[in-house]
Design a protein around this motif. Structure first.
Motif, short mmCIF file in Angstrom:
data_model
loop_
_atom_site.label_atom_id
_atom_site.label_comp_id
_atom_site.label_asym_id
_atom_site.label_seq_id
_atom_site.Cartn_x
_atom_site.Cartn_y
_atom_site.Cartn_z
N MET A 1 0.83 -1.19 0.00
CA MET A 1 0.00 0.00 0.00
C MET A 1 0.88 1.25 0.00
SD MET A 1 -3.22 -0.68 0.15
CE MET A 1 -3.67 -2.34 -0.26
N ASP A 2 0.44 2.26 -0.72
CA ASP A 2 1.13 3.54 -0.74
C ASP A 2 0.39 4.48 0.20
OD1 ASP A 2 2.37 5.94 -1.20
OD2 ASP A 2 2.26 5.82 -3.39
N ASN A 3 0.81 4.49 1.47
CA ASN A 3 0.11 5.29 2.48
C ASN A 3 0.27 6.78 2.25
OD1 ASN A 3 -0.74 2.91 3.70
ND2 ASN A 3 1.00 2.85 5.09
N VAL A 4 1.37 7.20 1.64
CA VAL A 4 1.55 8.63 1.32
C VAL A 4 0.49 9.04 0.29
CG1 VAL A 4 3.09 10.30 0.23
CG2 VAL A 4 3.98 8.74 1.96
N ALA A 5 0.28 8.22 -0.71
CA ALA A 5 -0.75 8.53 -1.73
C ALA A 5 -2.13 8.59 -1.09
CB ALA A 5 -0.71 7.51 -2.86
N THR A 6 -2.41 7.68 -0.17
CA THR A 6 -3.71 7.69 0.51
C THR A 6 -3.86 8.95 1.34
OG1 THR A 6 -3.75 5.28 0.57
CG2 THR A 6 -5.23 6.44 2.09
N MET A 7 -2.81 9.35 2.05
CA MET A 7 -2.89 10.57 2.86
C MET A 7 -3.11 11.79 1.96
SD MET A 7 -0.58 11.37 6.12
CE MET A 7 -0.64 12.86 7.09
N ASN A 8 -2.43 11.84 0.82
CA ASN A 8 -2.67 12.93 -0.13
C ASN A 8 -4.12 12.92 -0.61
OD1 ASN A 8 -0.39 14.64 -0.53
ND2 ASN A 8 0.68 12.93 -1.52
N ARG A 9 -4.65 11.74 -0.87
CA ARG A 9 -6.04 11.62 -1.32
C ARG A 9 -7.00 12.11 -0.24
NH1 ARG A 9 -9.55 12.65 -4.82
NH2 ARG A 9 -11.32 11.25 -4.89
N MET A 10 -6.69 11.83 1.02
CA MET A 10 -7.53 12.31 2.13
C MET A 10 -7.62 13.84 2.09
SD MET A 10 -6.07 9.74 5.07
CE MET A 10 -7.21 10.13 6.39
N ILE A 106 -0.08 12.70 12.29
CA ILE A 106 0.49 11.36 12.21
C ILE A 106 -0.70 10.42 12.02
CG2 ILE A 106 1.81 9.55 13.35
CD1 ILE A 106 3.01 11.80 15.14
N ILE A 107 -0.67 9.67 10.95
CA ILE A 107 -1.76 8.73 10.66
C ILE A 107 -1.17 7.34 10.53
CG2 ILE A 107 -3.57 8.07 9.04
CD1 ILE A 107 -3.95 11.02 8.41
N ARG A 108 -1.80 6.40 11.24
CA ARG A 108 -1.43 4.98 11.11
C ARG A 108 -2.43 4.32 10.18
NH1 ARG A 108 -2.31 -0.12 13.14
NH2 ARG A 108 -3.84 0.51 14.69
N PHE A 109 -1.92 3.51 9.28
CA PHE A 109 -2.75 2.82 8.29
C PHE A 109 -2.75 1.33 8.56
CE2 PHE A 109 -1.47 6.78 6.40
CZ PHE A 109 -2.59 7.20 5.72
N ASP A 110 -3.88 0.69 8.25
CA ASP A 110 -3.97 -0.76 8.42
C ASP A 110 -3.42 -1.46 7.18
OD1 ASP A 110 -6.00 -0.70 6.47
OD2 ASP A 110 -7.59 -1.25 7.87
N ASP A 111 -3.48 -2.78 7.16
CA ASP A 111 -2.92 -3.55 6.05
C ASP A 111 -3.69 -3.35 4.74
OD1 ASP A 111 -0.97 -4.57 7.71
OD2 ASP A 111 -2.06 -6.44 8.13
N ASP A 112 -4.92 -2.83 4.82
CA ASP A 112 -5.72 -2.55 3.62
C ASP A 112 -5.51 -1.12 3.12
OD1 ASP A 112 -6.87 -5.11 3.58
OD2 ASP A 112 -8.39 -4.50 5.04
N GLY A 113 -4.64 -0.35 3.81
CA GLY A 113 -4.35 1.00 3.37
C GLY A 113 -5.36 2.04 3.83
N ARG A 114 -6.16 1.71 4.83
CA ARG A 114 -7.12 2.68 5.36
C ARG A 114 -6.60 3.23 6.68
NH1 ARG A 114 -12.60 -0.31 5.36
NH2 ARG A 114 -13.18 1.53 6.51
N ALA A 115 -6.90 4.50 6.95
CA ALA A 115 -6.45 5.16 8.18
C ALA A 115 -7.18 4.56 9.36
CB ALA A 115 -6.71 6.65 8.10
N CYS A 116 -6.43 4.17 10.40
CA CYS A 116 -7.06 3.58 11.57
C CYS A 116 -6.79 4.36 12.85
CB CYS A 116 -6.69 2.11 11.73
SG CYS A 116 -4.94 1.77 11.78
N GLU A 117 -5.78 5.26 12.85
CA GLU A 117 -5.50 6.10 14.01
C GLU A 117 -4.91 7.42 13.54
OE1 GLU A 117 -3.96 4.27 17.89
OE2 GLU A 117 -3.13 2.92 16.34
#
Length: 141
Positions: A1-10, A106-117
Motif C-alpha cells: 500500500m502507498d500510504n503517502v498517496a492515501t494521505m494525499n487523497r484524504m 500522524i496517521i497509522r494505516f492498516d494492512d488494507d491502506g485505510r487510516a485507523c489512528e
C-alpha cells in the motif's frame, strides 16, 4: 500500500468538501487521539469536526507541505488555509478573515491502506489571533 498517496487523497477529498469520501478512507473502528471537546474520538466524530470546519471556512484547504512515511505511519507537515465566512465557529461570528496555520498529523494505516489512528497538533493560538479572538502580542523590543 502507498500510504503517502492515501494521505494525499484524504487531503484532496477534504479540499473538495467530500467529507463522506474522506470518511471512506477511515476504518470503522478509527481512533482519534487529538482531543476535541464535544466530539467522540471516532470516525463519525472526525467527520463532524470537518463538517464544522467546512461550515466556518467554506474554502478550507489542507495542503501537505511534507509527508514522511515510517512503517505503517505517515507524518505530515500541513498548511491549513481558509476564509472565516461561516457563523458559530468556536462561538465567533464570521469575521471574513483569511487564516493560515500549520498542523502536524500522524496517521497509522492498516494492512488494507485505510487510516485507523490519528494523532495531531495544530497552531490554535495563531488561528485565534488571526481571527481576532485573541490579541497578537508584539515581540519584545
Amino acid at each position: 500500500m502507498d500510504n503517502v498517496a492515501t494521505m494525499n487523497r484524504m487531503f484532496e477529498l477534504l479540499n473538495e468538501g467530500d467529507i463522506d469520501g474522506f470518511g471512506d478512507l477511515l476504518t470503522e473502528d478509527f481512533v482519534e487521539h487529538e482531543e476535541t471537546p464535544g466530539l467522540e474520538p471516532t470516525k463519525e466524530g472526525v467527520k463532524q469536526l470537518f463538517h464544522m470546519y467546512r461550515a466556518a471556512f467554506p474554502d478550507l484547504r489542507m495542503d501537505a507541505e511534507e509527508l514522511l512515511p515510517s512503517g505503517d505511519k505517515v507524518v505530515g507537515r500541513i498548511r491549513a488555509t481558509g476564509t472565516h465566512t461561516g457563523e458559530g465557529f468556536l462561538g465567533l461570528p464570521a469575521t471574513g478573515k483569511q487564516v493560515s496555520i500549520q498542523l502536524i498529523d500522524i496517521i497509522r494505516f492498516d494492512d488494507d491502506g485505510r487510516a485507523c489512528e490519528h494523532w495531531g497538533v495544530q497552531d490554535e493560538l495563531s488561528l485565534m489571533q488571526q481571527l481576532g479572538a485573541i490579541p497578537a502580542v508584539a515581540p519584545p523590543a
